[in-house]
Design an enzyme around this catalytic site. Structure first.
Site, PDB file in Angstrom:
ATOM      1  CG  ASP A  55      -0.173  -2.524  -3.000  1.00  0.00           C
ATOM      2  OD1 ASP A  55      -0.845  -3.194  -2.180  1.00  0.00           O
ATOM      3  OD2 ASP A  55       0.777  -1.805  -2.655  1.00  0.00           O
ATOM      4  CB  SER A  96       2.820  -2.330   0.395  1.00  0.00           C
ATOM      5  OG  SER A  96       1.481  -2.642   0.092  1.00  0.00           O
ATOM      6  CB  THR A 149       5.271  -0.857  -3.981  1.00  0.00           C
ATOM      7  OG1 THR A 149       4.289  -1.415  -3.097  1.00  0.00           O
ATOM      8  CG2 THR A 149       5.682  -1.889  -5.004  1.00  0.00           C
ATOM      9  CD  GLU A 269       2.482  -0.159  -5.791  1.00  0.00           C
ATOM     10  OE1 GLU A 269       2.192  -0.829  -4.782  1.00  0.00           O
ATOM     11  OE2 GLU A 269       2.828   1.028  -5.737  1.00  0.00           O
ATOM     12  CG  ASP A 274      -3.535  -2.063  -0.799  1.00  0.00           C
ATOM     13  OD1 ASP A 274      -3.779  -3.127  -0.213  1.00  0.00           O
ATOM     14  OD2 ASP A 274      -3.150  -1.029  -0.216  1.00  0.00           O
ATOM     15  CG  HIS A 278      -6.702  -1.019   2.530  1.00  0.00           C
ATOM     16  ND1 HIS A 278      -6.324  -1.486   3.759  1.00  0.00           N
ATOM     17  CD2 HIS A 278      -5.612  -1.158   1.742  1.00  0.00           C
ATOM     18  CE1 HIS A 278      -5.059  -1.883   3.717  1.00  0.00           C
ATOM     19  NE2 HIS A 278      -4.601  -1.704   2.496  1.00  0.00           N
ATOM     20  CG  ASP A 316       1.910  -5.740  -2.317  1.00  0.00           C
ATOM     21  OD1 ASP A 316       0.784  -6.129  -2.742  1.00  0.00           O
ATOM     22  OD2 ASP A 316       2.133  -4.567  -1.976  1.00  0.00           O
ATOM     23  CG  HIS A 317      -0.441  -7.486   0.487  1.00  0.00           C
ATOM     24  ND1 HIS A 317      -1.663  -6.892   0.268  1.00  0.00           N
ATOM     25  CD2 HIS A 317       0.456  -6.468   0.579  1.00  0.00           C
ATOM     26  CE1 HIS A 317      -1.518  -5.584   0.249  1.00  0.00           C
ATOM     27  NE2 HIS A 317      -0.233  -5.287   0.427  1.00  0.00           N
TER      28      HIS A 317
HETATM   29 ZN   LIG Z   1      -2.676  -2.075   1.644  1.00  0.00          ZN
END
Ligand SMILES: [Zn+2]
Length: 389
Positions: A55, A96, A149, A269, A274, A278, A316-317
């Site tokens: 993620d 996500s 996810t 995952e 992720d 952040h 996912d990004h």
């Molecule tokens: Zn995120």
């Protein structure tokens, strides 16, 4: 989950679980596995898919982990690579939920949607399709198991934060293996008095939590369905003691293989990469990416020995607009972040195993769904509502 065990004291009851050494167990499991050399045939269809999602894991995250790990990653072992465009149906910057739904259903949807189309209709996921066709299925996350996810592969909710609704969906989705946090959404719910874990026991699940011992012991179950809850809410970071992701992928593949179904589909995952993006914490990104990469290594080991398993790794990004700044050295990465959210940069795709060559090139995130289905020998489906609107 050694930390949890220590926190909870030493009076854990393992008497129901046979004391088999992990190495002995793997030797036994390997002996039931068809051992082949690496030369699986390109163009051949896959029997099993292990799909690993980091993620928020963009190229900077991977690069930072690489340079912090002696310039080595398991990701280097992949034979085919590509790039995918991550945007969602309503935003160039995906979240996500829309990202996972693109992989699960092959359709771009709006941010926040879990297993739902842009028209807020439930979409049939690759996991559900394969389950109906007789495959074993599994979902693993280092967040709660009701997080966007994993949820997008087996549940259908218009908004990702409806965790108790997602838990209720998940409790009767009959996924063979569920590993992640979020126990409170199952057994201490606010919106009703249901105890979903009791209901799952009645549906044939072996229900285990971190309070009862290590995942590796829980996975010795003879049950065809297992849920292992690794925390009340989100599990710990790797640095704080969480260590189950590589074990879950390694033993999860064996567990699903051992069920001896038509094949298996396992999604795992690395959820917390992720979170480093952040919060702008380079060290967290690196530790969580290395943990994920260890799980990637376990999946590749399984696929090499099995010869019939496709392993696909992507994100996912990208998260954080991460950069490796001047002043960085091998072993000492100076990470910087441009933003505390996601970005729209393309992310890499890695594939190994039968039909891995399908993943070469540059394509939409929704193509991951189509490529996994094609790798399994399934005919292409055209989604009526695919694309942006
Ligand atoms: Zn995120």
């Amino acid at each position: 989950m050694g930390l949890h065990k220590n926190q909870q004291g030493q009076n854990l009851n393992f008497t129901l679980v046979p004391k088999i050494g992990i190495l002995t167990l793997f030797a036994l499991l390997f002996s039931t596995c068809k051992v082949q050399d690496l030369a699986f045939q390109e163009g051949k269809t896959a029997k099993n898919v292990i799909f690993l999602i980091g993620d928020g894991m963009g190229l900077p995250h991977i690069s930072a982990a690489l340079y912090s790990n002696g310039n080595r990653l398991n990701l280097e072992q992949f034979t085919h690579t590509g790039f995918q465009r991550t945007y969602s149906a309503n935003d160039l910057i995906t979240d996500s939920a829309a990202g996972a739904t693109a992989f699960a259903c092959g359709q771009k949807t709006y941010n926040q949607a879990v297993g739902m189309t842009a028209d807020t209709l439930p979409c049939r996921t690759i996991l559900e399709e394969l389950q109906e066709a007789g495959y074993a299925t599994g979902l693993i996350a280092t967040a709660t198991i009701v997080h966007a996810t994993p949820a997008a592969f087996a549940t259908h909710q218009p908004l990702r934060w409806k965790y108790e609704d997602i838990a209720a969906d998940l409790s009767d989705a009959d996924v063979n293996l569920l590993v992640g946090g979020g126990q409170r959404y199952f057994d201490r719910r606010n919106q009703d008095e249901r105890n979903l874990l009791e209901e799952m026991k009645e549906r044939g699940y072996d229900v285990k939590s971190y309070l009862e011992g290590e995942l590796s012991e829980a996975m010795l179950t003879r049950s065809e369905k297992l849920i292992y809850l690794a925390g009340d809410k989100h599990p710990l970071t790797r640095a704080a003691g969480r260590n189950y992701l590589p074990v879950a992928v390694q033993m999860g593949a064996f567990y699903l293989h051992r069920l001896n179904k038509k094949g298996f589909f396992l999604m795992a995952e690395g959820s917390q990469i992720d979170w480093g993006g952040h919060s702008g914490e380079g060290q967290l990104v690196i530790e969580e990416t290395l943990d994920f990469d260890e799980a990637v290594g376990k999946a590749l080991n399984f696929a090499r020995r099995d010869g019939e398993t496709l392993v696909v790794v992507t994100a996912d990004h990208e998260s954080g607009g991460m950069a490796i700044n001047p002043g960085s050295e091998m072993g000492d990465v100076k990470a910087a972040f441009n933003h505390n959210g996601h970005t729209a940069t393309m992310v890499p795709v890695f594939a190994y195993g039968p039909s891995a060559e399908l993943f070469d090139g540059v394509y939409e995130n929704t193509e991951i769904y189509h490529k996994m289905r094609a790798a399994l020998g399934l005919p292409r489906v055209e989604a009526a509502t695919a694309g942006t609107r």
